[in-house]
Design a protein around this motif. Structure first.
Motif, PDB file in Angstrom:
ATOM      1  N   PRO A  84     -16.884  -2.683   8.994  1.00 55.75           N
ATOM      2  CA  PRO A  84     -16.914  -2.298   7.582  1.00 55.75           C
ATOM      3  C   PRO A  84     -15.858  -2.998   6.731  1.00 55.75           C
ATOM      4  N   SER A  85     -16.245  -3.284   5.493  1.00 54.89           N
ATOM      5  CA  SER A  85     -15.334  -3.780   4.469  1.00 54.89           C
ATOM      6  C   SER A  85     -15.634  -2.957   3.223  1.00 54.89           C
ATOM      7  N   PHE A  86     -14.725  -2.053   2.855  1.00 57.91           N
ATOM      8  CA  PHE A  86     -15.063  -1.044   1.859  1.00 57.91           C
ATOM      9  C   PHE A  86     -14.073  -1.000   0.697  1.00 57.91           C
ATOM     10  N   THR A  87     -14.610  -0.673  -0.480  1.00 60.02           N
ATOM     11  CA  THR A  87     -13.752  -0.488  -1.636  1.00 60.02           C
ATOM     12  C   THR A  87     -13.022   0.851  -1.501  1.00 60.02           C
ATOM     13  N   ASP A  88     -11.843   0.916  -2.094  1.00 62.97           N
ATOM     14  CA  ASP A  88     -11.080   2.173  -2.085  1.00 62.97           C
ATOM     15  C   ASP A  88     -10.124   2.154  -3.270  1.00 62.97           C
ATOM     16  N   MET A  89      -9.686   3.330  -3.664  1.00 63.96           N
ATOM     17  CA  MET A  89      -8.754   3.460  -4.780  1.00 63.96           C
ATOM     18  C   MET A  89      -7.559   4.290  -4.353  1.00 63.96           C
ATOM     19  N   PHE A  96      -9.338  -0.703  -7.923  1.00 66.65           N
ATOM     20  CA  PHE A  96      -9.766  -0.603  -6.535  1.00 66.65           C
ATOM     21  C   PHE A  96      -9.322  -1.829  -5.743  1.00 66.65           C
ATOM     22  N   HIS A  97      -9.310  -1.676  -4.446  1.00 68.18           N
ATOM     23  CA  HIS A  97      -9.052  -2.786  -3.545  1.00 68.18           C
ATOM     24  C   HIS A  97     -10.061  -2.704  -2.410  1.00 68.18           C
ATOM     25  N   ILE A  98     -10.115  -3.726  -1.579  1.00 69.74           N
ATOM     26  CA  ILE A  98     -11.105  -3.814  -0.513  1.00 69.74           C
ATOM     27  C   ILE A  98     -10.395  -3.804   0.837  1.00 69.74           C
ATOM     28  N   VAL A  99     -10.751  -2.847   1.663  1.00 70.18           N
ATOM     29  CA  VAL A  99     -10.149  -2.671   2.983  1.00 70.18           C
ATOM     30  C   VAL A  99     -11.148  -3.129   4.046  1.00 70.18           C
ATOM     31  N   THR A 100     -10.713  -4.013   4.913  1.00 71.92           N
ATOM     32  CA  THR A 100     -11.554  -4.527   5.994  1.00 71.92           C
ATOM     33  C   THR A 100     -10.903  -4.196   7.320  1.00 71.92           C
ATOM     34  N   MET A 101     -11.679  -3.586   8.227  1.00 73.95           N
ATOM     35  CA  MET A 101     -11.099  -3.142   9.492  1.00 73.95           C
ATOM     36  C   MET A 101     -12.195  -2.942  10.532  1.00 73.95           C
ATOM     37  N   PRO A 102     -11.839  -2.925  11.812  1.00 72.94           N
ATOM     38  CA  PRO A 102     -12.841  -2.649  12.848  1.00 72.94           C
ATOM     39  C   PRO A 102     -13.308  -1.199  12.776  1.00 72.94           C
ATOM     40  N   CYS A 103     -14.494  -0.949  13.306  1.00 72.68           N
ATOM     41  CA  CYS A 103     -14.992   0.425  13.419  1.00 72.68           C
ATOM     42  C   CYS A 103     -14.823   0.836  14.877  1.00 72.68           C
TER      43      CYS A 103
END
Length: 209
Positions: A84-89, A96-103
């Motif tokens: 996943p690469s998801f927006t978050d605030m 907002f910024h974009i967080v990319t991480m393993p699932c």
């Protein structure tokens, strides 16, 4: 890891070739998901509903083979899995910024790590983590979602699924969520979107068992 597809013997080759000739083979489907079980579980376990949805959607994508195809320099590969690469605030901000991480790990593990990564991230996006193996997530919790398009450069080799949702609404004692899925028709047909939806709904139901 990836597995290269032999196009000469691939049953989908004719469909793949047809949509390869199109300038923009991406299409979008929006449907309703009953998220009552997930909301109740997240509230009981004190988890982020948003991070939990990202986790379950990622699992459902990886369960659906056609969502894991990609193209690299004209060659087709099947990925072992997408991340996943998801927006978050951040709290108190309208940026907002974009967080990319393993699932990885359990639902609870993922939610904890996602929150920590988001709080610690100082930049808008970590470009070095971007790849064709990601799922792009976003959320509009202020609106009832009936449809949503995503910005992108026209590129037939863009195979990253885009998944978005709005705010959930109560209807006859259940919570319903409008979910938008944008995919590349070279690999993903309506039946595969249906398989993804069924996998997601099953995983939500299993939270209560």
């Amino acid at each position: 890891m990836t597995h290269e597809i032999d196009l000469a013997t691939w049953p989908r080759r004719e469909i793949y070739d047809f949509f390869t000739g199109m300038h923009d083979p991406m299409y979008m489907v929006t449907f309703t998901v009953d998220v009552t079980g997930l909301y109740q579980y997240a509230k009981k376990q004190r988890l982020s509903f948003y991070y939990a949805m990202v986790y379950l959607c990622t699992q459902a994508v990886n369960e659906t083979e056609n969502f894991r195809y990609t193209v690299r320099e004209g060659r087709v590969y099947l990925l072992d899995g997408r991340s996943p690469s998801f927006t978050d605030m951040k709290q108190g901000s309208d940026l907002f910024h974009i967080v990319t991480m393993p699932c990885e790990g359990s639902l609870e593990d993922f939610c904890q790590v996602a929150g920590e990564r988001s709080r610690k991230q100082k930049c808008f996006i970590r470009s070095e983590l971007e790849s064709d193996g990601l799922i792009f997530f976003s959320c509009l919790p202020w609106l009832r979602l009936t449809a949503l398009s995503n910005e992108r450069d026209p590129n037939p080799e863009d195979t990253n699924p885009r998944i978005s949702w709005g705010k959930f609404e109560e209807r006859e004692g259940r919570l319903e969520l409008g979910l938008s899925v944008e995919v590349n028709h070279r690999f993903v047909d309506g039946i595969h979107v249906g398989q993804f939806a069924a996998a997601l709904e099953r995983r939500i139901r299993e939270l209560g068992t």
